[in-house]
Write a protein that holds these residues in place. Sequence first.
Motif, PDB file in Angstrom:
ATOM      1  N   PRO A 144      28.916  46.147  36.718  1.00 39.51           N
ATOM      2  CA  PRO A 144      30.180  46.648  37.276  1.00 39.51           C
ATOM      3  C   PRO A 144      30.083  47.189  38.698  1.00 39.51           C
ATOM      4  N   PHE A 145      29.049  47.980  38.999  1.00 41.58           N
ATOM      5  CA  PHE A 145      28.950  48.537  40.344  1.00 41.58           C
ATOM      6  C   PHE A 145      28.497  47.486  41.360  1.00 41.58           C
ATOM      7  N   GLU A 146      27.681  46.525  40.940  1.00 39.64           N
ATOM      8  CA  GLU A 146      27.301  45.423  41.826  1.00 39.64           C
ATOM      9  C   GLU A 146      28.523  44.565  42.150  1.00 39.64           C
ATOM     10  N   PHE A 147      29.389  44.408  41.173  1.00 40.03           N
ATOM     11  CA  PHE A 147      30.638  43.675  41.380  1.00 40.03           C
ATOM     12  C   PHE A 147      31.474  44.348  42.472  1.00 40.03           C
ATOM     13  N   LEU A 148      31.548  45.667  42.440  1.00 37.81           N
ATOM     14  CA  LEU A 148      32.301  46.390  43.468  1.00 37.81           C
ATOM     15  C   LEU A 148      31.641  46.245  44.839  1.00 37.81           C
ATOM     16  N   ASN A 149      30.329  46.225  44.862  1.00 36.25           N
ATOM     17  CA  ASN A 149      29.603  46.011  46.121  1.00 36.25           C
ATOM     18  C   ASN A 149      29.999  44.671  46.733  1.00 36.25           C
ATOM     19  N   LEU A 150      30.124  43.649  45.888  1.00 40.80           N
ATOM     20  CA  LEU A 150      30.500  42.320  46.382  1.00 40.80           C
ATOM     21  C   LEU A 150      31.923  42.305  46.934  1.00 40.80           C
ATOM     22  N   ILE A 151      32.823  43.037  46.305  1.00 42.03           N
ATOM     23  CA  ILE A 151      34.203  43.112  46.812  1.00 42.03           C
ATOM     24  C   ILE A 151      34.248  43.908  48.109  1.00 42.03           C
ATOM     25  N   LYS A 152      33.599  45.044  48.112  1.00 39.10           N
ATOM     26  CA  LYS A 152      33.651  45.946  49.269  1.00 39.10           C
ATOM     27  C   LYS A 152      33.166  45.284  50.554  1.00 39.10           C
ATOM     28  N   ASN A 153      32.219  44.375  50.436  1.00 38.34           N
ATOM     29  CA  ASN A 153      31.601  43.786  51.626  1.00 38.34           C
ATOM     30  C   ASN A 153      32.050  42.361  51.920  1.00 38.34           C
ATOM     31  N   ALA A 154      33.056  41.879  51.182  1.00 44.02           N
ATOM     32  CA  ALA A 154      33.561  40.521  51.398  1.00 44.02           C
ATOM     33  C   ALA A 154      34.523  40.477  52.585  1.00 44.02           C
ATOM     34  N   GLU A 155      34.576  39.338  53.242  1.00 51.11           N
ATOM     35  CA  GLU A 155      35.587  39.117  54.274  1.00 51.11           C
ATOM     36  C   GLU A 155      36.934  38.814  53.612  1.00 51.11           C
ATOM     37  N   TYR A 156      36.875  38.014  52.563  1.00 51.13           N
ATOM     38  CA  TYR A 156      38.068  37.625  51.806  1.00 51.13           C
ATOM     39  C   TYR A 156      37.721  37.671  50.315  1.00 51.13           C
ATOM     40  N   VAL A 157      38.735  37.976  49.503  1.00 55.66           N
ATOM     41  CA  VAL A 157      38.576  37.899  48.053  1.00 55.66           C
ATOM     42  C   VAL A 157      39.668  36.993  47.508  1.00 55.66           C
ATOM     43  N   CYS A 158      39.262  35.973  46.760  1.00 53.76           N
ATOM     44  CA  CYS A 158      40.197  35.058  46.109  1.00 53.76           C
ATOM     45  C   CYS A 158      40.102  35.304  44.606  1.00 53.76           C
ATOM     46  N   THR A 159      41.199  35.715  43.982  1.00 49.23           N
ATOM     47  CA  THR A 159      41.116  36.092  42.576  1.00 49.23           C
ATOM     48  C   THR A 159      42.443  35.915  41.855  1.00 49.23           C
ATOM     49  N   ASP A 160      42.364  35.651  40.553  1.00 49.85           N
ATOM     50  CA  ASP A 160      43.542  35.656  39.692  1.00 49.85           C
ATOM     51  C   ASP A 160      43.444  36.807  38.701  1.00 49.85           C
ATOM     52  N   SER A 161      42.545  37.743  38.989  1.00 52.48           N
ATOM     53  CA  SER A 161      42.282  38.891  38.128  1.00 52.48           C
ATOM     54  C   SER A 161      43.043  40.119  38.612  1.00 52.48           C
ATOM     55  N   PHE A 162      43.655  40.829  37.693  1.00 55.62           N
ATOM     56  CA  PHE A 162      44.351  42.069  38.043  1.00 55.62           C
ATOM     57  C   PHE A 162      43.393  43.053  38.700  1.00 55.62           C
ATOM     58  N   HIS A 163      42.255  43.303  38.062  1.00 51.40           N
ATOM     59  CA  HIS A 163      41.330  44.286  38.637  1.00 51.40           C
ATOM     60  C   HIS A 163      40.636  43.753  39.884  1.00 51.40           C
ATOM     61  N   GLY A 164      40.532  42.432  39.991  1.00 53.44           N
ATOM     62  CA  GLY A 164      40.050  41.866  41.244  1.00 53.44           C
ATOM     63  C   GLY A 164      40.980  42.250  42.382  1.00 53.44           C
TER      64      GLY A 164
END
Length: 398
Positions: free
Chosen positions: A289-309
């Motif tokens: 879970p926390f590694e997942f947040l690290n990936l979001i925090k440092n992305a240029e763009y996030v493409c998702t169909d997830s609510f929490h994404g």
Amino acid sequence: METEKKKVGLAIVTYGTNYGTYLQAFATQYAVRKAGYETEVINIDSVKTEVSNARKKYFLKQIFNLPEIKSYKNVLIGIVCEKTNKKYREYISKRKSKFAEFREKNFDFSEIKNSWNGLAELCRSYNYVLVGSDQLWRPANIAGNFYTLNFVPDDITKIAYATSFGLGQIRENQKQITGDFLSRIEHLSVREESGAKIVNELVNRNIPVVCDPTLLLTKEAWSDFLSDEPIVKEKYILSYLLGDNKQHREFVKRLSEHTGCKVVAVKHIAGYIAMDKELGDIVPTDVGPFEFLNLIKNAEYVCTDSFHGCVFTTIFNRNLFAFRRFSKDSKMSTNSRITTLLSMLGMEDRLVYGNEDMSEYVAKHTDYSVVEERLEAKRKESLSYLSDAFANKNTDLN
């Protein structure tokens, strides 16, 4: 002399390998503790067999309900693939290990009581029992009868925080039992407008729509739990797709070609999806879970169909492209979660179909100063609901 803290029993989900589920459970616990209360996660293992059998019985009755069966297709395929596909099994095994580590480190559980009566007795050690958030009132969970709080004695205060029905309406054969358990919960709140409408129709109560518990924590609060070091050092697009829509994946690839950013893919979240086999220049495996947040925090763009994404992309002020996971006419659609969120934050323009002109959409940027103002107002409103619930004030809207 120090006053003994009051204690809250939490009926939250701490099993499976869903990032949003674990992070909203963590956030719920965090918010309650921040409010000054002790917490304990009520261990569903006390009645695991009973809940599991009730859910199985429900699913057996849905054998001819094609929309529901279809919605679990990828999950069922995933179960088979874990046994037959070595590469997939290893990928999922590493994820499960990270989730088990997170669970062990971050949640305090009640003892196992082995019966509904034992759970009821356990609840007498709490001042409150709180259920939430996530889709805990979906049809199968209502059948399971744990997240309904029916096991909690009448004289223990019950609170629902941002709990979701998942669907836009309650099935006819569940309306009576849904109305009955809702009537027992003194303090009701939901996560979507559709949920508030359901409650009003079934028990004639006008209740607040509060923000998902993950939104109760600020960007700074979440960052305190994360490593300062990005997992991926170069510029990248994070792909986090639960559905199996090919057009959405083509959009990710076109975005990569247009921007020159690599694609980092977190895959197979809601079961096995064959088309994800070729998706992603970088596919990290040890992602808890926390590694997942690290990936979001440092992305240029996030493409998702997830609510929490969408939630965490917003929290960390990243460039969001949100897709509708379900078709407009799908009876199992949970699209309302995302549309409610984006509408609340004034980010409706971040919702895309996947066939949009890339140049036009990459040029669009969200004014996060405006979003932050809206979010902070909703955060305060939601925390006020929690405070009033713990003070046993009337939390229904006038």
